[in-house]
Scaffold this motif. Structure first.
Motif, PDB file in Angstrom:
ATOM      1  N   GLU A 176       5.845  21.983  54.476  1.00  0.00           N
ATOM      2  CA  GLU A 176       4.923  20.956  53.990  1.00  0.00           C
ATOM      3  C   GLU A 176       3.492  21.463  53.867  1.00  0.00           C
ATOM      4  O   GLU A 176       2.684  20.874  53.145  1.00  0.00           O
ATOM      5  CB  GLU A 176       4.927  19.741  54.937  1.00  0.00           C
ATOM      6  CG  GLU A 176       6.247  19.012  55.032  1.00  0.00           C
ATOM      7  CD  GLU A 176       6.142  17.781  55.907  1.00  0.00           C
ATOM      8  OE1 GLU A 176       5.007  17.291  56.126  1.00  0.00           O
ATOM      9  OE2 GLU A 176       7.185  17.308  56.410  1.00  0.00           O
ATOM     10  N   GLN A 177       3.177  22.531  54.557  1.00  0.00           N
ATOM     11  CA  GLN A 177       1.778  22.918  54.703  1.00  0.00           C
ATOM     12  C   GLN A 177       1.088  23.220  53.377  1.00  0.00           C
ATOM     13  O   GLN A 177      -0.020  22.740  53.112  1.00  0.00           O
ATOM     14  CB  GLN A 177       1.671  24.111  55.652  1.00  0.00           C
ATOM     15  CG  GLN A 177       1.996  23.763  57.100  1.00  0.00           C
ATOM     16  CD  GLN A 177       1.897  24.969  58.021  1.00  0.00           C
ATOM     17  OE1 GLN A 177       1.735  26.100  57.573  1.00  0.00           O
ATOM     18  NE2 GLN A 177       2.008  24.722  59.316  1.00  0.00           N
ATOM     19  N   MET A 178       1.715  24.010  52.547  1.00  0.00           N
ATOM     20  CA  MET A 178       1.063  24.420  51.302  1.00  0.00           C
ATOM     21  C   MET A 178       0.841  23.236  50.369  1.00  0.00           C
ATOM     22  O   MET A 178      -0.237  23.089  49.771  1.00  0.00           O
ATOM     23  CB  MET A 178       1.887  25.490  50.595  1.00  0.00           C
ATOM     24  CG  MET A 178       1.256  25.995  49.299  1.00  0.00           C
ATOM     25  SD  MET A 178      -0.321  26.811  49.549  1.00  0.00           S
ATOM     26  CE  MET A 178       0.262  28.472  49.928  1.00  0.00           C
ATOM     27  N   VAL A 179       1.828  22.383  50.217  1.00  0.00           N
ATOM     28  CA  VAL A 179       1.698  21.279  49.277  1.00  0.00           C
ATOM     29  C   VAL A 179       0.688  20.250  49.781  1.00  0.00           C
ATOM     30  O   VAL A 179      -0.097  19.689  48.998  1.00  0.00           O
ATOM     31  CB  VAL A 179       3.074  20.631  48.994  1.00  0.00           C
ATOM     32  CG1 VAL A 179       3.588  19.862  50.187  1.00  0.00           C
ATOM     33  CG2 VAL A 179       3.001  19.729  47.764  1.00  0.00           C
ATOM     34  N   VAL A 180       0.663  19.992  51.098  1.00  0.00           N
ATOM     35  CA  VAL A 180      -0.315  19.051  51.652  1.00  0.00           C
ATOM     36  C   VAL A 180      -1.723  19.631  51.577  1.00  0.00           C
ATOM     37  O   VAL A 180      -2.691  18.924  51.266  1.00  0.00           O
ATOM     38  CB  VAL A 180       0.047  18.675  53.107  1.00  0.00           C
ATOM     39  CG1 VAL A 180      -1.066  17.834  53.741  1.00  0.00           C
ATOM     40  CG2 VAL A 180       1.369  17.917  53.141  1.00  0.00           C
ATOM     41  N   THR A 217       8.316  16.941  51.739  1.00  0.00           N
ATOM     42  CA  THR A 217       7.715  16.127  52.806  1.00  0.00           C
ATOM     43  C   THR A 217       8.621  14.988  53.241  1.00  0.00           C
ATOM     44  O   THR A 217       8.632  14.603  54.410  1.00  0.00           O
ATOM     45  CB  THR A 217       6.365  15.543  52.355  1.00  0.00           C
ATOM     46  OG1 THR A 217       6.573  14.696  51.213  1.00  0.00           O
ATOM     47  CG2 THR A 217       5.380  16.647  51.994  1.00  0.00           C
ATOM     48  N   GLY A 218       9.373  14.412  52.289  1.00  0.00           N
ATOM     49  CA  GLY A 218      10.206  13.263  52.602  1.00  0.00           C
ATOM     50  C   GLY A 218       9.416  12.036  52.984  1.00  0.00           C
ATOM     51  O   GLY A 218       9.947  11.088  53.569  1.00  0.00           O
ATOM     52  N   ARG A 219       8.130  12.024  52.645  1.00  0.00           N
ATOM     53  CA  ARG A 219       7.259  10.903  52.999  1.00  0.00           C
ATOM     54  C   ARG A 219       6.043  10.915  52.071  1.00  0.00           C
ATOM     55  O   ARG A 219       5.797  11.887  51.356  1.00  0.00           O
ATOM     56  CB  ARG A 219       6.764  11.039  54.448  1.00  0.00           C
ATOM     57  CG  ARG A 219       5.953  12.301  54.679  1.00  0.00           C
ATOM     58  CD  ARG A 219       5.572  12.515  56.126  1.00  0.00           C
ATOM     59  NE  ARG A 219       4.903  13.794  56.305  1.00  0.00           N
ATOM     60  CZ  ARG A 219       3.611  14.008  56.145  1.00  0.00           C
ATOM     61  NH1 ARG A 219       2.832  12.981  55.807  1.00  0.00           N
ATOM     62  NH2 ARG A 219       3.079  15.198  56.307  1.00  0.00           N
ATOM     63  N   ALA A 220       5.283   9.817  52.111  1.00  0.00           N
ATOM     64  CA  ALA A 220       4.017   9.743  51.377  1.00  0.00           C
ATOM     65  C   ALA A 220       2.896  10.198  52.304  1.00  0.00           C
ATOM     66  O   ALA A 220       2.707   9.618  53.366  1.00  0.00           O
ATOM     67  CB  ALA A 220       3.780   8.319  50.896  1.00  0.00           C
ATOM     68  N   PHE A 221       2.171  11.235  51.924  1.00  0.00           N
ATOM     69  CA  PHE A 221       1.074  11.720  52.763  1.00  0.00           C
ATOM     70  C   PHE A 221      -0.296  11.268  52.248  1.00  0.00           C
ATOM     71  O   PHE A 221      -1.308  11.460  52.920  1.00  0.00           O
ATOM     72  CB  PHE A 221       1.109  13.252  52.847  1.00  0.00           C
ATOM     73  CG  PHE A 221       0.838  13.956  51.557  1.00  0.00           C
ATOM     74  CD1 PHE A 221      -0.436  14.411  51.256  1.00  0.00           C
ATOM     75  CD2 PHE A 221       1.853  14.163  50.628  1.00  0.00           C
ATOM     76  CE1 PHE A 221      -0.694  15.058  50.061  1.00  0.00           C
ATOM     77  CE2 PHE A 221       1.598  14.814  49.431  1.00  0.00           C
ATOM     78  CZ  PHE A 221       0.325  15.259  49.140  1.00  0.00           C
ATOM     79  N   LEU A 222      -0.329  10.679  51.065  1.00  0.00           N
ATOM     80  CA  LEU A 222      -1.541  10.076  50.527  1.00  0.00           C
ATOM     81  C   LEU A 222      -1.284   8.593  50.286  1.00  0.00           C
ATOM     82  O   LEU A 222      -0.199   8.213  49.842  1.00  0.00           O
ATOM     83  CB  LEU A 222      -1.929  10.732  49.196  1.00  0.00           C
ATOM     84  CG  LEU A 222      -2.513  12.134  49.243  1.00  0.00           C
ATOM     85  CD1 LEU A 222      -2.767  12.641  47.818  1.00  0.00           C
ATOM     86  CD2 LEU A 222      -3.807  12.187  50.045  1.00  0.00           C
ATOM     87  N   PRO A 223      -2.282   7.749  50.586  1.00  0.00           N
ATOM     88  CA  PRO A 223      -3.611   8.100  51.083  1.00  0.00           C
ATOM     89  C   PRO A 223      -3.643   8.202  52.602  1.00  0.00           C
ATOM     90  O   PRO A 223      -2.826   7.588  53.275  1.00  0.00           O
ATOM     91  CB  PRO A 223      -4.459   6.919  50.618  1.00  0.00           C
ATOM     92  CG  PRO A 223      -3.510   5.756  50.668  1.00  0.00           C
ATOM     93  CD  PRO A 223      -2.159   6.306  50.277  1.00  0.00           C
TER      94      PRO A 223
END
Length: 279
Positions: free
Chosen positions: A88-92, A176-182
């Motif tokens: 997940e690190q690079m995309v986040v 991610t399997g989730r929404a990290f924004l917002p």
């Protein structure tokens, strides 16, 4: 040419302000040279770019992720993502921290386009004479012109932010399997700081438009004013996202105070006579 004259000590004529704002918004909707850049440039920045870079980021190998995180360019941004799973690190990092500064460029760009048309456009369309004779005070006319550019700039920025979040979450979902924004700081930046930046640009550029004879001249003069703000916004927004939410709020409050002060100062110096002599 003082027409409705100056108003001192009187309340704002909200009806007259709304009339001028509606007129300006109608003129904007009917002008393809204004509407097209306000639509297509943000679409590239908030849809195409995050989609493409998100696909690249989510397919990065472990070695590429480690190389990127060790880069001096992003060393200050690794803290918030260090606890995330490696995939997940690079995309986040890319979509959550590196690209969001582009969202602060949008209100600057849209404000620049609309501010250039605020008065210079009236001169080109030969509607300035009618504008100068409207039964509205100089102060209220200035406020109406600022609002006529401010409201679309904020609306486009907020709609763009929603689209950016949707595209980013969609392209990142496989890893991610989730929404990290917002997240909180991102939201405060969009809701609180972006409108303040739009107002800051307008406080500078509406005066430029009133002095210019054509929209092309206003765009050229405004470019010299707006480019430093674009550079500052693009380089500093990522640092804002590392602050606690109240820090982002405080930074936005400072920008609001400066922007409102600038608009108020320029509003006191705006007169029909100066506008007429520059036509």
């Amino acid at each position: 040419m003082s027409g409705a004259g100056h108003t001192s000590g009187q309340g704002m004529d909200r009806r007259a302000i709304r009339t001028v704002v509606r007129k300006d918004l109608t003129a904007v909707r009917r002008s393809k040279p204004i509407v097209l850049p306000m639509i297509f440039v943000p679409l590239i920045l908030i849809v195409v770019l995050p989609f493409v870079l998100g696909l690249i980021a989510r397919s990065s190998s472990s070695q590429q992720v480690q190389n990127a995180l060790s880069s001096s360019v992003v060393k200050d941004l690794t803290g918030p993502i260090s606890s995330l799973p490696e995939q997940e690190q690079m995309v986040v990092l890319t979509l959550g921290y590196l690209l969001p500064p582009l969202l602060l460029v949008i209100p600057l760009m849209v404000s620049a386009v609309l501010a250039a048309d605020a008065f210079a456009g009236e001169k080109e369309r030969r509607t300035l004479e009618g504008l100068l004779h409207l039964p509205i005070s100089d102060r209220d006319l200035f406020v109406a012109k600022v609002l006529g550019a401010f409201l679309p700039a904020v609306a486009i920025t907020w709609i763009g932010a929603v689209l950016y979040a949707l595209v980013s979450n969609l392209v990142a979902w496989p890893v991610t399997g989730r929404a990290f924004l917002p997240f909180t700081q991102w939201t405060v930046m969009i809701v609180w700081i972006a409108p303040a930046i739009a107002l800051l640009a307008l406080g500078l550029l509406v005066v430029v438009s009133s002095r210019a004879k054509t929209t092309q001249e206003a765009n050229q003069l405004g470019g010299a004013v707006i480019l430093p703000l674009i550079f500052l916004g693009a380089t500093q927004a990522s640092a804002l996202l590392l602050l606690p939410w109240w820090g982002v709020l405080a930074a936005g409050t400072l920008i609001w105070m400066f922007s409102l002060g600038l608009v108020a100062f320029n509003g006191t110096r705006f007169t029909r006579d100066r506008l007429a002599t520059s036509a």
